[in-house]
Design an enzyme around this catalytic site. Structure first.
Site, PDB file in Angstrom:
ATOM      1  N   GLN A 131       0.808  -1.209   0.000  1.00 59.13           N
ATOM      2  CA  GLN A 131       0.000   0.000   0.000  1.00 59.13           C
ATOM      3  C   GLN A 131       0.846   1.266   0.000  1.00 59.13           C
ATOM      4  O   GLN A 131       0.342   2.344  -0.358  1.00 59.13           O
ATOM      5  CB  GLN A 131      -0.929   0.013   1.211  1.00 59.13           C
ATOM      6  CG  GLN A 131      -0.201   0.205   2.537  1.00 59.13           C
ATOM      7  CD  GLN A 131      -1.096   0.037   3.745  1.00 59.13           C
ATOM      8  OE1 GLN A 131      -1.543  -1.068   4.034  1.00 59.13           O
ATOM      9  NE2 GLN A 131      -1.366   1.133   4.445  1.00 59.13           N
ATOM     10  N   CYS A 137      -5.091   0.412   3.645  1.00 61.53           N
ATOM     11  CA  CYS A 137      -5.061  -1.013   4.004  1.00 61.53           C
ATOM     12  C   CYS A 137      -6.433  -1.648   3.889  1.00 61.53           C
ATOM     13  O   CYS A 137      -6.559  -2.821   3.514  1.00 61.53           O
ATOM     14  CB  CYS A 137      -4.515  -1.185   5.421  1.00 61.53           C
ATOM     15  SG  CYS A 137      -5.540  -0.446   6.706  1.00 61.53           S
ATOM     16  N   HIS A 273      -5.563  -1.402  11.826  1.00 60.43           N
ATOM     17  CA  HIS A 273      -4.996  -1.867  10.559  1.00 60.43           C
ATOM     18  C   HIS A 273      -5.838  -2.998   9.983  1.00 60.43           C
ATOM     19  O   HIS A 273      -6.209  -3.934  10.693  1.00 60.43           O
ATOM     20  CB  HIS A 273      -3.559  -2.349  10.791  1.00 60.43           C
ATOM     21  CG  HIS A 273      -2.812  -2.685   9.551  1.00 60.43           C
ATOM     22  ND1 HIS A 273      -2.776  -1.872   8.445  1.00 60.43           N
ATOM     23  CD2 HIS A 273      -2.053  -3.777   9.235  1.00 60.43           C
ATOM     24  CE1 HIS A 273      -2.013  -2.431   7.513  1.00 60.43           C
ATOM     25  NE2 HIS A 273      -1.583  -3.589   7.955  1.00 60.43           N
ATOM     26  N   ASN A 289      -0.381  -9.364   4.916  1.00 61.64           N
ATOM     27  CA  ASN A 289      -0.333  -7.918   5.114  1.00 61.64           C
ATOM     28  C   ASN A 289      -0.213  -7.222   3.765  1.00 61.64           C
ATOM     29  O   ASN A 289      -0.038  -7.868   2.726  1.00 61.64           O
ATOM     30  CB  ASN A 289       0.852  -7.566   6.021  1.00 61.64           C
ATOM     31  CG  ASN A 289       0.651  -6.249   6.746  1.00 61.64           C
ATOM     32  OD1 ASN A 289      -0.250  -5.466   6.422  1.00 61.64           O
ATOM     33  ND2 ASN A 289       1.488  -5.980   7.723  1.00 61.64           N
TER      34      ASN A 289
END
Length: 468
Positions: A131, A137, A273, A289
């Site tokens: 990102q 995110c 997150h 992630n």
């Protein structure tokens, strides 16, 4: 509603080179680290400040790993592209606040999930993305779960557009680089009747206006989404269906520099997150992630499971989980008011008598080795090998139970031989024994083998009640 907010991001002073964490030694000197990431700073003051942050982080990593070597920690830390940032700088640049209010829960208590799942191994997870310095995110978590759900349904894995979500879902409460929410993004995709590909609508790491022409081009679609009840067992059941969008707290130095092993904290449950849960074992969740492959275990983190983390789970991972319900893509140019084509479901257009009108284009006339009669059999669909339900007049279950010599898998109507009404007797369909107790298969009675063979009958074998 739920709101996911992120701090306004400062403009990066340089772009760091993208590398895989497996190619980076756990410990590097400042000069080695700069060479690895090709880091250049515009002023001496910034260079010196970054070097100080790096040296402090390096000492922290060394101390933790010494504890891991002594068996006192379950995971290791290592340098990555964030090692020149203080914890406060890291938090301000990459994290925000996740608040949640209403929920669209689904009951998954009837499912019996496998002991472990890894959707990466089943081709339902795209490569790790990055990102960058943009609070997006939420969009990566959203595309990840839709990518997975669509791949599981269709057998086709396509990378989807985060930038479209950032640019076009603002009316649903999302705010591009300044934050958003996975559930809001799901609502947008449902209303838009689909999502474009990453290739056609690429990521730009900045706020942009919605590109309407690209917004109308769809390669994946969903019909709904579900929030997961806050429990370890419900999360396991949800991930057994497909990848799940989750929110966690990720603002600790240990998370910033995680490298390998089972992450066991410390962390709280102040969600900041959005990430993607793509699998699990008895001991940990497998989490993808969106910070590139230089972070973590080549972009992933294994987050510990267990009752010691309470009802919210480690870092709050159980608190705000959701997943989409995929569908096939309908026509998009020009837009059509018709609903998207559904996945295989209840229909009278499957499992017909091949000697009475032939089979649909999506089916194959089959004869099962050792079982009398024949029927039209659709192919099993997607990674979960779904089958259409039985047509009207049958009390049987569509199962992915057949396999031909080339390995292709087909559906059959599984029935109970002790139930005389399991198949449609008025159409000369009866339940024939499959050699497994009372387990049988509905086939249409056949007295003219020569005539049936002229239909191009495929010979298949019954492999099990249901192929796993």
């Amino acid at each position: 509603m739920r709101v996911l907010l992120f701090a306004t991001l400062a403009v990066a002073s340089f772009a760091k080179k993208q590398v895989h964490s497996s190619d980076i030694p756990e410990l590097q000197s400042w000069e080695e680290w700069k060479d690895t990431f090709e880091a250049v700073y515009p002023t001496k003051d910034e260079h010196d400040a970054k070097r100080l942050a790096f040296q402090q982080n390096l000492e922290y990593i060394k101390t933790h790993n010494a504890r891991a070597d002594a068996g006192l920690e379950t995971y290791r830390l290592g340098v990555n592209e964030f090692t020149d940032l203080t914890r406060a700088q890291f938090r301000d640049l990459y994290l925000g606040e996740h608040k949640h209010f209403e929920k669209n829960y689904v009951d998954l208590s009837h499912l019996e999930p496998a002991a472990s799942v890894d959707w990466r191994a089943k081709g339902a997870v795209t490569p790790v993305k990055n990102q960058g310095q943009c609070g997006s995110c939420w969009s990566f978590s959203t595309t990840g779960s839709i990518e997975g759900a669509s791949a599981i349904l269709t057998g086709n894995l396509v990378s989807l557009s985060e930038q479209q979500l950032m640019d076009c879902s603002k009316a649903y409460g999302d705010n591009s680089c300044q934050g958003g929410l996975m559930d809001n993004a799901f609502k947008y995709v449902i209303a838009n009747k689909g999502l474009d590909s990453e290739k056609d609508y690429p990521y730009k790491m900045r706020n942009e206006s919605c590109e309407k022409a690209k917004e109308a081009r769809h390669v994946a679609d969903i019909t709904g989404y579900h929030d997961v009840q806050q429990s370890d067992s419900a999360m396991q059941a949800a991930i057994s269906i497909g990848p799940v969008s989750v929110a966690i707290e990720a603002d600790q130095s240990n998370f910033q520099h995680y490298r390998s092993g089972t992450f066991s904290g410390p962390c709280g449950t102040n969600l900041d997150h959005g990430v993607l849960a793509v699998g699990y074992t008895a001991d940990y969740w497998i989490v993808k992630n969106s910070w590139g492959a230089s972070w973590g275990d080549n972009g992933y983190i294994m987050m510990a499971r267990g009752s010691k983390f309470g009802t919210k789970g480690i870092c709050g991972i159980l608190e705000s989980a959701s997943y989409p319900v995929a569908s096939t893509v309908g026509p998009t140019s020009p837009p059509s008011p018709s609903p998207p084509t559904p996945a295989p479901g209840p229909s009278s257009q499957y499992y017909e008598d091949p000697a009475n009108g032939g089979c649909n284009s999506g089916e194959q006339a089959v004869r099962i080795q050792g079982v009398a009669g024949a029927f039209c059999s659709p192919k099993c669909q997607g990674f979960l090998r779904k089958c259409p339900a039985a047509p009207t007049g049958f009390d049987a279950q569509g199962e992915c139970a057949l396999q031909d010599q080339s390995g292709d898998r087909f559906c059959a109507l599984i029935c109970d031989t002790s139930d005389s009404s399991a198949c449609k007797a008025s159409a000369q369909a009866t339940c024939k024994s499959a050699g497994q107790g009372t387990v049988g298969i509905c086939t249409y009675d056949d007295d003219n083998t020569t005539a049936m063979d002229r239909l191009g009958m495929k010979s298949v074998k019954h492999t099990a009640k249901k192929i796993e």
